[in-house]
Structure formats: C-alpha cells, structure tokens
Design a protein around this motif. Sequence first.
Motif, short mmCIF file in Angstrom:
data_model
loop_
_atom_site.label_atom_id
_atom_site.label_comp_id
_atom_site.label_asym_id
_atom_site.label_seq_id
_atom_site.Cartn_x
_atom_site.Cartn_y
_atom_site.Cartn_z
N ALA A 133 -36.93 -6.35 -3.19
CA ALA A 133 -35.79 -7.23 -3.47
C ALA A 133 -34.87 -6.62 -4.53
CB ALA A 133 -36.29 -8.60 -3.94
N ILE A 134 -35.47 -6.00 -5.56
CA ILE A 134 -34.66 -5.37 -6.60
C ILE A 134 -33.85 -4.22 -6.04
CG2 ILE A 134 -34.78 -4.02 -8.73
CD1 ILE A 134 -37.17 -5.76 -9.52
N ARG A 135 -34.48 -3.40 -5.20
CA ARG A 135 -33.75 -2.28 -4.60
C ARG A 135 -32.64 -2.76 -3.68
NH1 ARG A 135 -38.87 1.66 -3.07
NH2 ARG A 135 -39.38 2.27 -5.20
N GLU A 136 -32.92 -3.81 -2.93
CA GLU A 136 -31.89 -4.35 -2.04
C GLU A 136 -30.71 -4.91 -2.83
OE1 GLU A 136 -31.49 -7.62 1.61
OE2 GLU A 136 -33.40 -7.29 0.59
N TYR A 137 -31.01 -5.59 -3.95
CA TYR A 137 -29.94 -6.13 -4.79
C TYR A 137 -29.09 -5.01 -5.37
CZ TYR A 137 -27.74 -8.09 -8.95
OH TYR A 137 -26.84 -8.44 -9.92
N GLU A 138 -29.73 -3.95 -5.84
CA GLU A 138 -28.97 -2.84 -6.41
C GLU A 138 -28.07 -2.19 -5.36
OE1 GLU A 138 -31.85 -0.26 -8.07
OE2 GLU A 138 -32.19 -1.49 -9.85
N ILE A 139 -28.58 -2.05 -4.13
CA ILE A 139 -27.78 -1.46 -3.06
C ILE A 139 -26.58 -2.34 -2.74
CG2 ILE A 139 -27.79 -0.82 -0.62
CD1 ILE A 139 -30.71 0.01 -0.99
N GLU A 140 -26.80 -3.66 -2.64
CA GLU A 140 -25.70 -4.57 -2.34
C GLU A 140 -24.68 -4.60 -3.47
OE1 GLU A 140 -27.36 -8.34 -1.52
OE2 GLU A 140 -28.19 -7.78 0.45
N LYS A 141 -25.14 -4.56 -4.72
CA LYS A 141 -24.22 -4.56 -5.86
C LYS A 141 -23.34 -3.31 -5.85
CE LYS A 141 -24.11 -4.99 -10.88
NZ LYS A 141 -24.94 -5.11 -12.11
N LYS A 142 -23.97 -2.16 -5.59
CA LYS A 142 -23.20 -0.92 -5.54
C LYS A 142 -22.19 -0.95 -4.40
CE LYS A 142 -23.74 4.08 -5.29
NZ LYS A 142 -24.69 5.21 -5.14
N LYS A 143 -22.60 -1.49 -3.25
CA LYS A 143 -21.70 -1.58 -2.11
C LYS A 143 -20.52 -2.50 -2.42
CE LYS A 143 -21.67 -2.67 2.83
NZ LYS A 143 -22.50 -3.15 3.97
N PHE A 144 -20.81 -3.64 -3.07
CA PHE A 144 -19.74 -4.59 -3.42
C PHE A 144 -18.75 -3.96 -4.39
CE2 PHE A 144 -18.15 -7.83 -6.37
CZ PHE A 144 -17.47 -8.65 -5.48
N ASN A 145 -19.26 -3.23 -5.40
CA ASN A 145 -18.37 -2.59 -6.37
C ASN A 145 -17.51 -1.52 -5.71
OD1 ASN A 145 -19.40 -4.17 -8.44
ND2 ASN A 145 -20.96 -2.67 -9.01
N ASP A 146 -18.10 -0.78 -4.79
CA ASP A 146 -17.32 0.24 -4.08
C ASP A 146 -16.21 -0.39 -3.24
OD1 ASP A 146 -18.99 2.07 -5.23
OD2 ASP A 146 -20.25 2.34 -3.47
N GLU A 147 -16.56 -1.49 -2.54
CA GLU A 147 -15.54 -2.16 -1.72
C GLU A 147 -14.43 -2.74 -2.60
OE1 GLU A 147 -17.57 -5.06 0.54
OE2 GLU A 147 -18.49 -3.62 1.93
N LYS A 148 -14.82 -3.29 -3.76
CA LYS A 148 -13.81 -3.87 -4.65
C LYS A 148 -12.87 -2.79 -5.17
CE LYS A 148 -13.36 -6.97 -8.60
NZ LYS A 148 -14.09 -7.75 -9.63
N GLU A 149 -13.43 -1.63 -5.56
CA GLU A 149 -12.59 -0.54 -6.03
C GLU A 149 -11.66 -0.05 -4.93
OE1 GLU A 149 -15.12 2.44 -7.56
OE2 GLU A 149 -15.75 1.28 -9.32
N ALA A 150 -12.20 0.00 -3.69
CA ALA A 150 -11.35 0.44 -2.58
C ALA A 150 -10.22 -0.55 -2.33
CB ALA A 150 -12.21 0.61 -1.33
N GLU A 151 -10.52 -1.85 -2.43
CA GLU A 151 -9.47 -2.85 -2.25
C GLU A 151 -8.41 -2.76 -3.34
OE1 GLU A 151 -11.34 -6.59 -2.06
OE2 GLU A 151 -12.24 -6.28 -0.07
N MET A 152 -8.86 -2.53 -4.58
CA MET A 152 -7.89 -2.41 -5.67
C MET A 152 -6.98 -1.21 -5.46
SD MET A 152 -8.29 -4.95 -7.73
CE MET A 152 -7.49 -4.38 -9.21
N GLU A 153 -7.56 -0.14 -4.93
CA GLU A 153 -6.72 1.02 -4.66
C GLU A 153 -5.76 0.79 -3.50
OE1 GLU A 153 -9.38 4.21 -4.03
OE2 GLU A 153 -10.05 4.33 -6.12
N GLU A 154 -6.20 -0.04 -2.54
CA GLU A 154 -5.37 -0.28 -1.37
C GLU A 154 -4.24 -1.26 -1.63
OE1 GLU A 154 -7.96 -1.50 1.69
OE2 GLU A 154 -8.92 0.47 1.94
N ILE A 155 -4.37 -2.13 -2.69
CA ILE A 155 -3.34 -3.13 -2.94
C ILE A 155 -2.04 -2.45 -3.36
CG2 ILE A 155 -2.66 -5.02 -4.46
CD1 ILE A 155 -5.55 -5.91 -4.55
#
Length: 283
Positions: free
Chosen positions: A125-147
């Motif tokens: 569960a901890i590893r899955e949470y870390e993977i999802e958190k990293k994925k969410f941060n990457d998507e957020k950074e990509a969205e900020m760059e795309e705006i």
Amino acid sequence: MMLASMSAASTAAVRLVRQTATNNSIRALAVSSNSRVSITRKGRGKSLNEAPASVDDNVLTLPNGRYGFRPMANSFISFELGNYHDEEEGGDWEEFVAGDDDDNLKVHPIYSYDENEKISDLTAAIREYEIEKKKFNDEKEAEMEEIVRVQELDARGRAYGRGSRKTAQARVWIFPGEGNITINRKDLVDYFDRESNRELLLMPFVATGTCGMFDVKCYVQGGGLSGQAGAIRHGLARALEKYNPDFRPPLKALGFLTRDPRMVERKKYGLKKARKAPQWVKR
C-alpha cells in the motif's frame, strides 16, 4: 598432649583428602556425563558423607554411593549450559515477496503468518501510494506547463469580470478609454461618498500601473457600500487579467483575484448582535 594434637592433625588431613576427592569426582562426573546434572545447597549441620532421608533429583550422587553437596550454590546449576553453541541455521530467515517489485522483504520467523500478511499488505500500500503521488505531481506539473493564458474579449472589445464580496454581486466591463468609471449609471464620486471605498475600488489599477487607461462600466447589487466596493474590486481585477494575462502576477500576489470568504456572523438569540450581550447585573 602430643597424642591429642597428632590426632587432631590427622583428622583434619583426612577431611581435606575427602573434600579434594569429592571435588575431583564432581568435576569428572560433569565432564563425562551428557545429561543435565544439578546441584543445590542443603541445610546446615549435615556432613558430606551423610545421606538424606529422601533423595531427590537435585542431589548429586557420587560414584562411591555417597551424596555430595556444593556449599556455595544458592540455586540450581546446570553443567549442560556450558556446552551450548549458537549455530546459524539456514532456515531461520524466510524471504517474503511483497508486491510485484523485485525487492524482497525479509521477515523473521518469530512473526506469525497473519503478521507477515499484514506487513506485506502495508508495504504494498505504501509503495502504491508513493507511485500514485509521483504520478499526480507529474501530471500537475505537465498541466501547469500546458496552461497558456490568452486575451479574452467580447465582440465590442471589452473584458468582463464578475466579482463578489459578502452578499454583494458585481458585473464589470473594461475597455480602453480615459479612465471614466460608471457604477449603476452613476459616476464613481456620486455613487461612493466615502474616499476609502473609492480607494479600495481603484487598487487593481494602481497594482498594474494602468490608472486612467481604461473606462469601467459595472452593475452591482446586494449588500452595503463597503461590500459593493469590494465586489467591484474583485470583478475589476478579473477583468484586467482577461484583458492582459501579464497583469496576473501582481494581482495574484496582492490577493485581488481571490474571493474573500468572510461573511457576517449571524445574530444569536439572547444577545443584541452576533456576540454583543446586554449588560449583566448581579443583583
């Protein structure tokens, strides 16, 4: 006298010989025996050669049939403890696979099967949470760059912004002009008598350095004059951002683009206002 002294010396020598023989017998028995041998102290007044009335497992039986005791022992002493060797066995540790990764989690065998399952589930569960958190941060950074913010104008070349403060709602349009401000078809000075309200309304122009460059037309309703001035300022800041996205950083830094969530606190029964209470008299 000489006979008495010689007799006493011989008696002491005999006792010393017997004690030495007893100790040697005990050592020989401890080395040769593979079973657990224990010795305990018995009560005073009993000699080494006396046999107790009932023999138990805690009494050491000597090879010649006599019974011996170790006077300095206060508890059971096992000679087998000296032959203990801490040998490492290959099966003491188990490799437990947690999740789909290649890293294995080693669990000591003292834990039960259920505890191993809990540890593995928690690790996964901890590893899955870390993977999802990293994925969410990457998507957020990509969205900020795309705006990419662009200018938004209507058919008449005006930028629109809607603002609110307390219970007041304001609709604001701005367009290039000489700095005329009309509020509900009235001039700014006629609508707001207080200078503080007029200064509050003009703050976005001061922040962006555009005083006298835009004409403003707005309609406001609800609330009082203070709330209406705040609502117009909020709508004006949004309209300036839509007219020129480069105005966003100074407006955002000063908080002009954020809706103020503060509202009037409700009146409570028994009180004159929200918190004001009538004068209390003890008698």
